[in-house]
Design an enzyme around this catalytic site. Structure first.
Site, PDB file in Angstrom:
ATOM      1  NE  ARG A  92      -1.306   2.663   2.669  1.00 24.69           N
ATOM      2  CZ  ARG A  92      -0.880   3.838   3.110  1.00 24.69           C
ATOM      3  NH1 ARG A  92      -0.803   4.884   2.279  1.00 24.69           N
ATOM      4  NH2 ARG A  92      -0.452   3.986   4.351  1.00 24.69           N
ATOM      5  CB  THR A 246       1.069  12.626   7.426  1.00 30.50           C
ATOM      6  OG1 THR A 246      -0.022  11.987   8.104  1.00 30.50           O
ATOM      7  CG2 THR A 246       0.857  12.533   5.929  1.00 30.50           C
ATOM      8  CG  HIS A 277       5.707   9.316   5.924  1.00 27.82           C
ATOM      9  ND1 HIS A 277       5.834   8.982   4.601  1.00 27.82           N
ATOM     10  CD2 HIS A 277       4.442   8.995   6.277  1.00 27.82           C
ATOM     11  CE1 HIS A 277       4.687   8.479   4.153  1.00 27.82           C
ATOM     12  NE2 HIS A 277       3.825   8.484   5.158  1.00 27.82           N
ATOM     13  CG  HIS A 372      36.820  -2.393  14.182  1.00 24.04           C
ATOM     14  ND1 HIS A 372      35.506  -2.010  14.331  1.00 24.04           N
ATOM     15  CD2 HIS A 372      37.557  -1.365  14.659  1.00 24.04           C
ATOM     16  CE1 HIS A 372      35.454  -0.804  14.868  1.00 24.04           C
ATOM     17  NE2 HIS A 372      36.687  -0.383  15.063  1.00 24.04           N
TER      18      HIS A 372
END
Length: 599
Positions: A92, A246, A277, A372
Site C-alpha cells: 500500500r 504523515t 514517515h 576490529h
C-alpha cells in the site's frame, strides 16, 4: 493549542497514563477475541524487567519458518517486550514509492513472503481504486494467510462496501485533521470530521471487519482535536485508532508524550496504531518509543519504501527489537526471509539495496580496520550486536587494503587451509598495505599471495638467536639473510598476482583561479563525478584564505578521447560562465613531469 504547545503540560498526567496503560484490554476482531495489554514502558522505563507473556492474538504462534509460511504450532518464549503487532504496508504505502511498479504476481508473491516472515497484518491499496485493485485484494484475501489482510480507505461508506465485498479482514480509515491538510483536502471542521468518522466507522463495524481510524497528519494537528475525535470513536467501539506522522516531523519525545496522552484519553480497551514517515530520519526510534509508550500496532514496509523518503523499514524495526530480546524476535519472525524479501522488492522498484541498510546492506557486517577484524574473528560480539546468521546473511572481513592487519591475513590463510608463518605474513601484509594505496587488490589476488607463500619454506628469522657469543655474528648474518629471503618471496608473490591493473591512457587537466571563494571547485568536482570517467585528484592547493588563488590538477583515465574532451569542455564552460566570472579560472591540459601517473 497545537500539539507541540502541550508537551510540557503532559508530564502531570504521566501517572494516570501509566495506570491506564497497565489496565487489561479487550479487542473484538473478526477472527478471534483476545486480551490486549498495552505497555506501561514509557512511564517507568522498567518494561525490560517485567516479563510479558506471549500475546494470544499473535498469529506468530503458528509456525512460519518456511519461505511462504506453514509448519507446526510454535510456542513463543516469554519476553520483556511490550505486546506489539506489525502491519506491513509494502503493498500500500510502498506502491507510492517513486519507482514502484508491482505486478499482480509480485503482489501475491510478496504477500506470501510477508506472511511467512510473520507480520501480523498486510495492508493493501483501496479496492475501490480500480477493477484490478479490487481483484487483487480479493485474491490475496482468499490466500488463507495467517496474517490479516487490511485495506487503506477513505472515510466513505462506498469504500467500506468495496472492502467488505473484496473479503478483507480489516479497514484502515483515514481523514486529515491538521489545519494544513483540512484546508486543502476535505475542508471540514473537526465537528464534521467526527460526524463523518463515527458514521463510517459504525457502518464498517456492522459489516464484521476490524476497524482502525487514523487522524492524518496527527503530529501537526491540535492535540485536543484528535483526542476529541478518538473519544467519539472509542464510544462506538472502534478496534484501534491511528497516530499518523504523515510528514515525518515528530521527535521521539513528542511521540512518547502524544502516545501516552492518547492512551490516557481512550483507555485500555482500544489499540493504538503508529505510522511515521522518514523525512527527518527518526522512523525506527519513533516506532520503538511508540511501542514503549502504549502503541500496539506499527506500520512498516520493506526497505522503508513509500511516499517521499518512505516509512519505518521492517528490517530496521526488527533489528532494533532484536537487540532488546533476540530469543523472542528469532522465535516470532522468519528472519532469514528478510534478505530475499528486500532483494526482490529492490528489483521490483528498480533500486539497489543501500550499502548501509539495516542487516542486509553490503556493509552491515563488513569489518575493515585491523583492530576490529582481529576482535571480530576472536569474538564476533565484540563489534556486532546482532548475529548475522540469525538473519541468513554473512559476515565479511575486508583484507586487501591499507588498513588491514596481519591477523586478518593469517585468518584467511587458515580458511584456505594453508600454512604461512607469522613472520612471512607480517612482511606480506606491509607490502600489500602499500600496494593498496595505489591500486585495488582483490581477494583472488590476496589468495594468490598466500598460496604462493605457503609453497616456500616457512622460516622464522627470530628463531636465529644464540647465547653463544662465538656464533652471534653468524646468527645475525643468517637472520638478515632469512629476512631478505622472506621479503623477496613476498615481493615475488605480489609481482605474479593475476589480473593486475592494465594502465590506460591518462590526461591531466589543470585549473587555476579563485576556486574556493567562488565555490567553482565544487561544480568542477561535480562534473568529474558525473562524467563516469575514472579520475584522481593529483594535487589541490588549499589557500590560507578562500579569497586567494589556488589550483588543482585532476587526472583522467579513459580510452575514449571524445569523453575526455567532453569533460574538458564542460569545465571550460563553467570557467567562462557569468556565474563564475569572479573565479577568473584558467583551464588547460597539463603536461607536467607526473602528468601521466598510473591510476
Amino acid at each position: 493549542k497545537t500539539m507541540q504547545s502541550v508537551f510540557r503540560g503532559l508530564r502531570g498526567g504521566r501517572a494516570a497514563a501509566c495506570e491506564a496503560a497497565r489496565a487489561p484490554q479487550r479487542s473484538t476482531v473478526r477472527r478471534t477475541a483476545s486480551t490486549l495489554t498495552p505497555p506501561a514502558a514509557a512511564c517507568d522505563r522498567k518494561w525490560r524487567e517485567q516479563p510479558v507473556p506471549p500475546h494470544p492474538l499473535h498469529p506468530s504462534l503458528v509456525g512460519r519458518r518456511g519461505l511462504c509460511g506453514g509448519g507446526p504450532a510454535v510456542k513463543l518464549p516469554d519476553t520483556h517486550l511490550p505486546p506489539f503487532f506489525i502491519t506491513d504496508s509494502t503493498l500500500r504505502e510502498g506502491e507510492q514509492f517513486a519507482s514502484a511498479e508491482f505486478t499482480t504476481q509480485d503482489r501475491i508473491y510478496l504477500a506470501k513472503l510477508l506472511d511467512g516472515m510473520g507480520v501480523d497484518y498486510i495492508e493493501l491499496v483501496n479496492p475501490i481504486a480500480s477493477d484490478n485493485a479490487f481483484r487483487e485484494c480479493r485474491e490475496i484475501a482468499n490466500l488463507d494467510l495467517n496474517a490479516k489482510i487490511a485495506v487503506h480507505i477513505r472515510c466513505h461508506e462506498d469504500d467500506v462496501m468495496s472492502a467488505v465485498k473484496s473479503g478483507v479482514d480489516a479497514v484502515n480509515v483515514y481523514m486529515a485533521t491538521s489545519d494544513a491538510l483540512r484546508s486543502h483536502s476535505h475542508n471540514k471542521s473537526i465537528a464534521e470530521v467526527i460526524e463523518a468518522a463515527v458514521k463510517v466507522v459504525s457502518f464498517a463495524m456492522e459489516h464484521d471487519v476490524e476497524v482502525r481510524f487514523s487522524c492524518e497528519d496527527a503530529f501537526r494537528s491540535n492535540l485536543d482535536d484528535i483526542i476529541e475525535v478518538y473519544k467519539a470513536l472509542t464510544a462506538v467501539g472502534i478496534h484501534r485508532v491511528g497516530l499518523a506522522d504523515t510528514v515525518g516531523v515528530a521527535t521521539p519525545s513528542e511521540v512518547q508524550a502524544v502516545t501516552m496522552r492518547v492512551r490516557e484519553a481512550i483507555g485500555p480497551d482500544v489499540g493504538i496504531n503508529f505510522h511515521t514517515h522518514n523525512d527527518t530520519g527518526c522512523c525506527v526510534a519513533n516506532a520503538l518509543v511508540a511501542i514503549e509508550s502504549g502503541a500496539t500496532h506499527i506500520d512498516t514496509s520493506i526497505l522503508g519504501i513509500g511516499e517521499r523518503n518512505g516509512i519505518t523499514p521492517l528490517g530496521g524495526l526488527l533489528a532494533r527489537l532484536y537487540t532488546l530480546d533476540p530469543d523472542y524476535i528469532r522465535a516470532r519472525f522468519g528472519l532469514s526471509t528478510l534478505a530475499h524479501l528486500e532483494r526482490y522488492v529492490a528489483k521490483c522498484v528498480k533500486i539497489d539495496v543501500p550499502f548501509n541498510n539495516y542487516i542486509t546492506g553490503s556493509a552491515a557486517f563488513t569489518h575493515k580496520a585491523g583492530v576490529h577484524s582481529k576482535a571480530v574473528m576472536q569474538n564476533p560480539s565484540s563489534y556486532e550486536v546482532i548475529k548475522p546468521e540469525d538473519f541468513g546473511v554473512d559476515r565479511k572481513i575486508e583484507l586487501a587494503h591499507r588498513l588491514t592487519g596481519w591477523n586478518a591475513l593469517s585468518a584467511r590463510a587458515k580458511e584456505l587451509k594453508v600454512s604461512v608463518s607469522d613472520a612471512q605474513i607480517k612482511i606480506a601484509t606491509g607490502l600489500i598495505k602499500n600496494m593498496a594505496d595505489e591500486e585495488t587488490v582483490s581477494l583472488e589476488q590476496l589468495d594468490h599471495v598466500l598460496l604462493t607463500l605457503s609453497a616456500i619454506p616457512q622460516l622464522d628469522p627470530d628463531a636465529l638467536t644464540t647465547t653463544d657469543e662465538s656464533l652471534s655474528e653468524s646468527a645475525a648474518v643468517a637472520k638478515a639473510a632469512v629476512q631478505k629471503f622472506l621479503v623477496a618471496a613476498a615481493e615475488h608473490a605480489i609481482a605474479t598476482m593475476p589480473n593486475r591493473q592494465v594502465e590506460v591512457a591518462t590526461r591531466v587537466i589543470k585549473i587555476e583561479g579563485h576556486l574556493f571563494d567562488t565555490a567553482i571547485i565544487n561544480r568542477i568536482m561535480d562534473v568529474c563525478v558525473d562524467s563516469q570517467i575514472d579520475f584522481k585528484v593529483l594535487s589541490l592547493d588549499i589557500p590560507s584564505n578562500n579569497a586567494s588563488r589556488s589550483s588543482t590538477r585532476i587526472q583522467f583515465a579513459t580510452r575514449d578521447e571524445a569523453d575526455l574532451q567532453g569533460v574538458f569542455d564542460s569545465i571550460v564552460e563553467l570557467a567562462i560562465s557569468t556565474r563564475f566570472e569572479l573565479a577568473k579560472a584558467k583551464v588547460t591540459w597539463d603536461a607536467g613531469p607526473d602528468a601521466s601517473e598510473a591510476m
